[in-house]
Design a protein around this motif. Structure first.
Motif, PDB file in Angstrom:
ATOM      1  N   GLY A  30     -11.302   0.940 -27.953  1.00  0.00           N
ATOM      2  CA  GLY A  30     -11.081   0.152 -26.928  1.00  0.00           C
ATOM      3  C   GLY A  30      -9.835  -0.382 -26.864  1.00  0.00           C
ATOM      4  O   GLY A  30      -9.572  -0.957 -26.138  1.00  0.00           O
ATOM      5  N   LEU A  31      -9.231  -0.182 -28.368  1.00  0.00           N
ATOM      6  CA  LEU A  31      -7.598  -0.373 -28.328  1.00  0.00           C
ATOM      7  C   LEU A  31      -6.730   0.043 -27.365  1.00  0.00           C
ATOM      8  O   LEU A  31      -5.313  -0.478 -28.283  1.00  0.00           O
ATOM      9  N   SER A  72      -8.693   4.050 -23.261  1.00  0.00           N
ATOM     10  CA  SER A  72      -9.419   3.230 -23.580  1.00  0.00           C
ATOM     11  C   SER A  72     -10.260   2.240 -22.786  1.00  0.00           C
ATOM     12  O   SER A  72     -11.108   2.243 -22.546  1.00  0.00           O
ATOM     13  N   ARG A  73      -9.644   0.913 -22.569  1.00  0.00           N
ATOM     14  CA  ARG A  73     -10.051  -0.370 -22.085  1.00  0.00           C
ATOM     15  C   ARG A  73     -10.697   0.141 -19.882  1.00  0.00           C
ATOM     16  O   ARG A  73     -11.287  -0.528 -20.090  1.00  0.00           O
ATOM     17  N   LYS A 120      -6.923   8.696 -32.326  1.00  0.00           N
ATOM     18  CA  LYS A 120      -8.478   8.720 -31.965  1.00  0.00           C
ATOM     19  C   LYS A 120      -9.062   7.627 -32.522  1.00  0.00           C
ATOM     20  O   LYS A 120     -10.848   7.316 -31.781  1.00  0.00           O
ATOM     21  N   PHE A 121      -8.862   6.937 -33.062  1.00  0.00           N
ATOM     22  CA  PHE A 121     -10.042   5.942 -32.749  1.00  0.00           C
ATOM     23  C   PHE A 121      -9.430   4.190 -32.478  1.00  0.00           C
ATOM     24  O   PHE A 121     -10.623   3.593 -32.515  1.00  0.00           O
ATOM     25  N   MET A 122      -8.454   4.448 -31.613  1.00  0.00           N
ATOM     26  CA  MET A 122      -8.240   3.597 -31.055  1.00  0.00           C
ATOM     27  C   MET A 122      -9.068   3.800 -29.422  1.00  0.00           C
ATOM     28  O   MET A 122      -9.428   2.662 -29.158  1.00  0.00           O
ATOM     29  N   SER A 123      -8.945   5.188 -29.294  1.00  0.00           N
ATOM     30  CA  SER A 123      -9.585   5.512 -28.328  1.00  0.00           C
ATOM     31  C   SER A 123     -11.406   5.200 -28.830  1.00  0.00           C
ATOM     32  O   SER A 123     -11.996   4.601 -27.578  1.00  0.00           O
ATOM     33  N   TYR A 130      -9.803 -10.313 -31.229  1.00  0.00           N
ATOM     34  CA  TYR A 130      -9.670 -10.136 -30.331  1.00  0.00           C
ATOM     35  C   TYR A 130     -11.258  -9.276 -29.409  1.00  0.00           C
ATOM     36  O   TYR A 130     -11.985  -9.214 -28.741  1.00  0.00           O
ATOM     37  N   LEU A 131     -11.663  -8.700 -30.485  1.00  0.00           N
ATOM     38  CA  LEU A 131     -12.638  -7.366 -30.570  1.00  0.00           C
ATOM     39  C   LEU A 131     -13.807  -8.137 -30.426  1.00  0.00           C
ATOM     40  O   LEU A 131     -14.804  -7.829 -29.171  1.00  0.00           O
TER      41      LEU A 131
END
Length: 157
Positions: free
Chosen positions: A125-126, A130-131, A119-122, A55-56
């Motif tokens: 862009g998860l 953040s998206r 933290k890592f999701m932001s 997806y990314l």
């Protein structure tokens, strides 16, 4: 680093450069690619890697440079899954030998991994928030419905 995180140049352009500051035309633009999954990840982390890496990549927001951040997110996810399984097996509150009631250590470990994941999701862009800051020309799935204005009464009811 102090203050707010800097906004990437592509995002500034997409937002219309609201601060009207000079743009960094020399910002690195790595080639998007799916990084290889590190072998040291736990099984649940590898499953999460396989689930989101494509997806990314399809969105054009991942490169080999992002391998460590994606691995850290996936490992935190894997540990969170593992601790949630332990929490199902044990009570959330435990009684100490002295008779006091305290939260299960698994609860603290689970909560810490959720914080790390967040933290890592932001960063990657998860999350929906953040998206909303990311601009991309890539589109996944069916095209969104476009409101033409012809059926205004139907749209707003």
């Amino acid at each position: 680093m102090r203050g707010r995180k800097p906004i990437p140049t592509a995002m500034k352009i997409a937002l219309g450069n609201p601060e009207k500051r000079p743009l960094n035309r020399r910002e690195p633009k790595p080639v998007t690619s799916i990084p290889t999954c590190p072998a040291h990840l736990m099984p649940a982390a590898k499953t999460e890697w396989k689930r989101i890496a494509r997806y990314l990549h399809d969105l054009g927001v991942i490169s080999e440079l992002d391998r460590a951040a994606l691995a850290a997110y996936c490992q935190a996810y894997g540990r969170w899954v593992e601790t949630e399984k332990k929490l199902k097996e044990t009570p959330t509150l435990l009684r100490t030998p002295a008779g006091y009631v305290q939260p299960s250590p698994w609860l603290a470990i689970s909560n810490k991994n959720v914080e790390l994941m967040h933290k890592f999701m932001s960063e990657l862009g998860l999350s929906p928030v953040s998206r909303s800051w990311v601009a991309t020309t890539h589109h996944i799935g069916p095209k969104p419905w476009e409101f033409t204005g012809e059926d205004e009464d139907e749209f707003f009811t």
